[in-house]
Structures are given as structure tokens and as C-alpha cells.
Design a protein around this motif. Structure first.
Motif, PDB file in Angstrom:
ATOM      1  N   ILE A 154      95.740 -28.645  66.576  1.00 13.90           N
ATOM      2  CA  ILE A 154      94.600 -27.742  66.384  1.00 13.90           C
ATOM      3  C   ILE A 154      94.202 -27.101  67.710  1.00 13.90           C
ATOM      4  O   ILE A 154      94.500 -27.636  68.779  1.00 13.90           O
ATOM      5  CB  ILE A 154      93.375 -28.456  65.765  1.00 13.90           C
ATOM      6  N   TYR A 165     104.222 -25.764  62.323  1.00 13.93           N
ATOM      7  CA  TYR A 165     103.681 -26.333  61.087  1.00 13.93           C
ATOM      8  C   TYR A 165     102.175 -26.142  60.911  1.00 13.93           C
ATOM      9  O   TYR A 165     101.686 -25.985  59.797  1.00 13.93           O
ATOM     10  CB  TYR A 165     104.056 -27.819  60.976  1.00 13.93           C
ATOM     11  N   MET A 166     101.413 -26.153  62.013  1.00 12.55           N
ATOM     12  CA  MET A 166      99.957 -26.056  61.898  1.00 12.55           C
ATOM     13  C   MET A 166      99.433 -24.621  61.964  1.00 12.55           C
ATOM     14  O   MET A 166      98.217 -24.390  61.935  1.00 12.55           O
ATOM     15  CB  MET A 166      99.277 -26.965  62.920  1.00 12.55           C
ATOM     16  N   PHE A 184     113.039 -29.240  55.166  1.00 13.26           N
ATOM     17  CA  PHE A 184     111.965 -28.308  54.824  1.00 13.26           C
ATOM     18  C   PHE A 184     112.306 -26.851  55.140  1.00 13.26           C
ATOM     19  O   PHE A 184     111.908 -25.944  54.427  1.00 13.26           O
ATOM     20  CB  PHE A 184     110.662 -28.708  55.543  1.00 13.26           C
ATOM     21  N   LEU A 195     102.211 -35.224  59.707  1.00  7.31           N
ATOM     22  CA  LEU A 195     101.371 -34.088  59.337  1.00  7.31           C
ATOM     23  C   LEU A 195     101.725 -33.610  57.942  1.00  7.31           C
ATOM     24  O   LEU A 195     102.892 -33.366  57.640  1.00  7.31           O
ATOM     25  CB  LEU A 195     101.575 -32.916  60.303  1.00  7.31           C
ATOM     26  N   CYS A 196     100.714 -33.424  57.111  1.00  8.34           N
ATOM     27  CA  CYS A 196     100.948 -32.980  55.737  1.00  8.34           C
ATOM     28  C   CYS A 196     100.087 -31.741  55.476  1.00  8.34           C
ATOM     29  O   CYS A 196     100.600 -30.632  55.414  1.00  8.34           O
ATOM     30  CB  CYS A 196     100.622 -34.141  54.796  1.00  8.34           C
ATOM     31  N   ARG A 197      98.771 -31.932  55.377  1.00  7.02           N
ATOM     32  CA  ARG A 197      97.859 -30.801  55.144  1.00  7.02           C
ATOM     33  C   ARG A 197      96.795 -30.885  56.223  1.00  7.02           C
ATOM     34  O   ARG A 197      95.932 -31.772  56.182  1.00  7.02           O
ATOM     35  CB  ARG A 197      97.237 -30.938  53.757  1.00  7.02           C
ATOM     36  N   THR A 198      96.852 -29.982  57.200  1.00  9.70           N
ATOM     37  CA  THR A 198      96.000 -30.159  58.377  1.00  9.70           C
ATOM     38  C   THR A 198      94.656 -29.461  58.229  1.00  9.70           C
ATOM     39  O   THR A 198      94.494 -28.528  57.438  1.00  9.70           O
ATOM     40  CB  THR A 198      96.730 -29.699  59.654  1.00  9.70           C
ATOM     41  N   GLN A 221     101.713 -24.488  55.172  1.00  6.85           N
ATOM     42  CA  GLN A 221     101.543 -25.679  54.334  1.00  6.85           C
ATOM     43  C   GLN A 221     101.228 -25.348  52.881  1.00  6.85           C
ATOM     44  O   GLN A 221     101.505 -26.143  51.983  1.00  6.85           O
ATOM     45  CB  GLN A 221     100.442 -26.576  54.929  1.00  6.85           C
ATOM     46  N   TYR A 277     103.011 -28.678  51.457  1.00  6.08           N
ATOM     47  CA  TYR A 277     102.482 -29.977  51.909  1.00  6.08           C
ATOM     48  C   TYR A 277     102.777 -31.088  50.901  1.00  6.08           C
ATOM     49  O   TYR A 277     102.926 -32.250  51.288  1.00  6.08           O
ATOM     50  CB  TYR A 277     100.978 -29.887  52.248  1.00  6.08           C
ATOM     51  N   VAL A 297     106.242 -32.215  51.540  1.00 10.45           N
ATOM     52  CA  VAL A 297     106.246 -33.106  52.701  1.00 10.45           C
ATOM     53  C   VAL A 297     105.804 -34.509  52.273  1.00 10.45           C
ATOM     54  O   VAL A 297     106.440 -35.512  52.623  1.00 10.45           O
ATOM     55  CB  VAL A 297     105.337 -32.551  53.819  1.00 10.45           C
TER      56      VAL A 297
END
Lengths: 270, 270
Positions: free
Chosen positions: A99, A124-125, A155, B144-147, B156, B166, B169
Motif C-alpha cells: 500500500i 498485484y496491489m 495466474f 495477498l488475496c484481496r488487499t 484482483q 482474488y 488466488v
């Protein structure tokens, strides 16, 4: 100087798209480093001095330093490159992704503490996880797109309405790159995908790992990935060059392997 | 002891799903730390001692240490937790993700150098990028999946044949987790997605950032994310607790905020 300008100028001056990855593993060093108090620094400095006129960049991988508590050696090796081989950019391979408030700290680490010219990032973020790096307007950022490892398929190849995820990443990075700072990491092990990415984002530079020890084909990767000016690529080789010999001639053999690789890349460029 | 056992035992012993994130920013420390030679360590140690009976874990964020060249303070603070508050697990928030040979070095850094009990990882490079961490069979890994950040939507939420990335993942992580070591990072800011992820992988533990300074709703997040035993969550708050006061009473105020947060979580558990 801006990272992008440093890179263009090295492509031309050294007639090279080759980047040497600095992944120092002390167990693989020649005998003489066993008595060194700073083996990682000493080994990397010799490799750098033996090959600096053949490369467009050096790419230290931070995990190889931090797993040995060698942050100071990393600072010193980047300083060594900037001082003794001015104009050659340093890409710190760190694959950060967090973040915004945390990313600002990672950006400070990479650009202010280690003084790298460029960093690798994970997508990814999303956008706000890369923005703090872009505030360093002289610096560069390569974002993971299609990676050279087997698990890259898990992925990155998932289908998003007819388009694989890695192409969605390429498109987004091109959209975020308002200042000409960003590029993509795309493995040499997937020339078909290098080609698709090049067609999608003709203007971005690709950092291409996966030749050498990882087995990617130089000719196929270069032909698939280069831009209309026959550049646009930073082709990385680490272990095949660093560990070309474990004997006293290691620097000489590293230079020979770097020369061979640079020339094979140039032959493929045509 | 295994990370998963440490966590379960703290959930029960401290009746708490609260994790305190250690994101030390010296500019936000109370006055008295200005004269400290190791302000990051000293500040974190006081926070830890004031709150250790209220938490299920502590989560230092590595960028806040490395941007200040404070690796030794990170080692010492993790040792402080293990020595003075035995049984409380330490999650090192580092979001690593790289090819296997490099991941082995990151794993060595996290588990052998810093001696963390658990680490956060990025999924983008796939299975072989997480495997080296799993070889430390006592340790834990949150992927990390859903940030919780705004840019989390960029990739995601992309639709993969009717399912967002996500969730893909989450499914893959459950498949990779043959030894009960892995969990997912899912932000409190998206309770609907916490609920979907919980339905998809009922057995995995979720690390949930995003309450406190990031604005996530505790009640909604807990109700959506807890498992059938009313646990399965590690709910992180960093800044709201660390910086509850900038005065001499900072540790007392941090404790009050931790207590308030723990109790709000427990009220939501029912």
C-alpha cells in the motif's frame, strides 16, 4: 541523469542490451574470496570491472544481500558502479508491492538508501502501490508482467475475457506511465508472450530475465521482444556469467561469457 | 512451536483476534525518543510491553525498518517479543515474491536472520515462488488475496470466467497448503469479499488489515470473515494504536485503543 537516458546511452555506447544480474552466492565464489572480510563486495566488484564496457545495466538482487546481512556491501557495490563506471544504471531487483504509505518507505530504501537508478515492482496491489516510486521522477520501475518461472502460468495466463492477465498488466502499466519511467519484466522463456506484449505496448522497455541458467533462447527472445529501433530490451543473465568459472580466471571467463552473450544478442537484433 | 499453534493458543489465552502492526515512523514518536540512540526499538518495545496480553500476534512491516537502515533493531524487536512474551507469534510483513532460487534467499532472511514465525507473500509469480517458504514447516505464510487499498481493484477484481482473480488466488493457496501453514491477506475494507473468500476456503486463516487508520468497519469485517469457530482471523491495526497519543502517555493510550479494538472485535464475534 534519468534512468531512461542512462539506459539509452549505454545501449548505444556499449552496443549492448545485456544486463548482468548480481546474485552473489559466496559458496560459489572462487577460493581466494574465502579469506576476504567482504567477499560479496569483492567478488561483485571484480565482475563489474571485468564486464562494465559490455553491458547496458547491472541488476543486483536484494535477497542475495539481505539474506547475508550485507546491506552495507550492497550500498558499496552500487556506489562502486556509479563511481568507477559512471553512466551505467543500476536496477535493484526487489519486486516490492505494498500500500502507498508502505511503498513510500520501500521507495526511500531503494532510491535514497541504496541509491539505485531503477527498481522492480509487483503489480498485484495496483496503481497506488506503484505511485510512490514514480514521484522519484529520475528513476525507473520495471513491473512484473510475464515471469520466467514455471509458476508464472498459475495466474499470469488466466483468461480475462479473451486476454491473459499479463496483457492486462502491460496495458495498465502503459496507462500509469505518464512520465516515461516504467517498463515490464517479461521472461525470455516465453518468446510468444514477449511478442504479444511488444505488440500491445510498443513503447515500453522490457527487462528480460531467463536466458543463461534459466534456459531461455536468446535469438527467439530478442526477435520477439525488440522494438522498432532494435532496442527496448534489457536482457539479463546472472549465474551463467557470474559463475562461468570457479577458478582464479573467474573474471576473465565472466567477461568471455558476457561478450559471447552480448554478441549473440546483437546477432539476433540483425 | 508451529506458527498455527502459537496463533490458536494466543486467540484463546488472550481472547483476542487483534494483531498490532509495528510500522514505526520516528517523526510520529513522542518527544522522549528524540534522544534515544535506538528510537525504533525503544518505541516498539514499549508498545509491545503495554499490549502483549491483548493480542494474538505482532506484525512488524519490514519497509519501516529497512528505510531507516534499522535491520538490527528489527532483529532485536522480534527477539524482544519472543523472549519477554513467549508464545506470541511474529508475522513479518514483507510481501515477497520471486523465482524459487531467489525466494530461498528471502526465506532465509525472514526465518533465519530475522527469526519471524510467519511472512506475507505476493501470489503473482505462482506456486514455485512460495514453495521455498513452505520448507520451513514450523512457519506460516499469508498470501495477498484481496488487499485493502484502492488500487486493489485494478487486477484482483478482474473477471476470470465468472470468478474474480482474488478468488482464484484463494483457491490456489488452499490447494498449495498441504501442511496447514498458509493463509490469505484480505482487507477489512471489503467485507463482501471477505465473505466470499470465507465461503470459498472455510479452513484458511485470514490476515485482515484495513481497520483503524484505513477505515474498515470492524463489525462488518469480523462477521463476514470469521470461521465456524468464530476465529480464523488475525485483524491488524497499526497506526491507530501506535499513534493513539504523541504525549508521555502514548503506551497507556495505545493499550486503551488496543483494548477497545479487541473488545469491539469480540463483540462482533458474538
Amino acid at each position: 541523469m534519468k534512468f531512461s537516458q542512462m539506459l539509452s546511452s549505454c545501449w548505444e555506447k556499449n552496443d549492448s542490451l545485456l544486463c548482468i544480474g548480481l546474485d552473489p552466492t559466496p559458496a560459489r565464489f572462487p577460493e581466494k574470496f574465502k579469506t576476504s572480510s567482504r567477499p560479496i563486495f569483492d567478488f561483485c566488484a571484480e565482475i563489474i570491472d571485468a564486464t562494465a564496457d559490455l553491458v547496458c545495466a547491472f541488476k543486483p538482487q536484494i535477497a542475495y544481500f539481505s539474506s547475508s546481512s550485507a546491506e552495507q556491501e550492497l550500498i558499496d557495490i552500487i556506489d562502486w558502479i556509479h563511481t568507477n563506471h559512471p553512466g551505467i544504471p543500476v536496477i535493484l531487483d526487489a519486486k516490492r508491492g505494498d500500500i502507498g504509505s508502505t511503498a513510500a518507505h520501500y521507495a526511500k530504501e531503494v532510491f535514497e538508501r541504496f541509491k539505485a537508478d531503477c527498481v522492480t515492482l509487483s503489480p498485484y496491489m495496483g496503481k497506488d502501490s506503484v505511485e510512490p516510486y514514480l514521484e522519484y521522477v529520475e528513476k525507473g520501475e520495471f513491473v512484473l508482467c510475464r515471469t520466467s518461472n514455471k509458476g508464472g502460468d498459475d495466474f499470469q495466463m488466466l483468461d480475462i475475457g479473451g486476454v491473459p492477465l499479463y496483457i492486462k498488466v502491460a496495458e495498465k502499466v502503459a496507462e500509469w506511465d505518464i512520465n516515461g519511467q516504467m517498463g515490464l519484466v517479461i521472461g525470455a522463456t516465453y518468446p510468444e508472450e514477449l511478442k504479444k506484449a511488444r505488440a500491445t505496448v510498443p513503447e515500453l522497455t522490457f527487462l528480460v530475465p531467463g536466458i543463461g541458467a534459466q534456459g531461455g533462447d536468446i535469438n527467439a527472445a530478442v526477435k520477439a521482444g525488440m522494438n522498432k529501433d532494435k532496442t527496448g530490451l534489457v536482457i539479463n543473465s546472472s549465474r551463467a556469467i557470474l559463475y562461468a568459472s570457479k577458478e582464479a580466471d573467474f573474471a576473465e571467463k565472466a567477461r568471455a561469457e558476457a561478450l559471447r552473450t552480448r554478441d549473440a544478442i546483437n546477432k539476433a537484433r540483425g
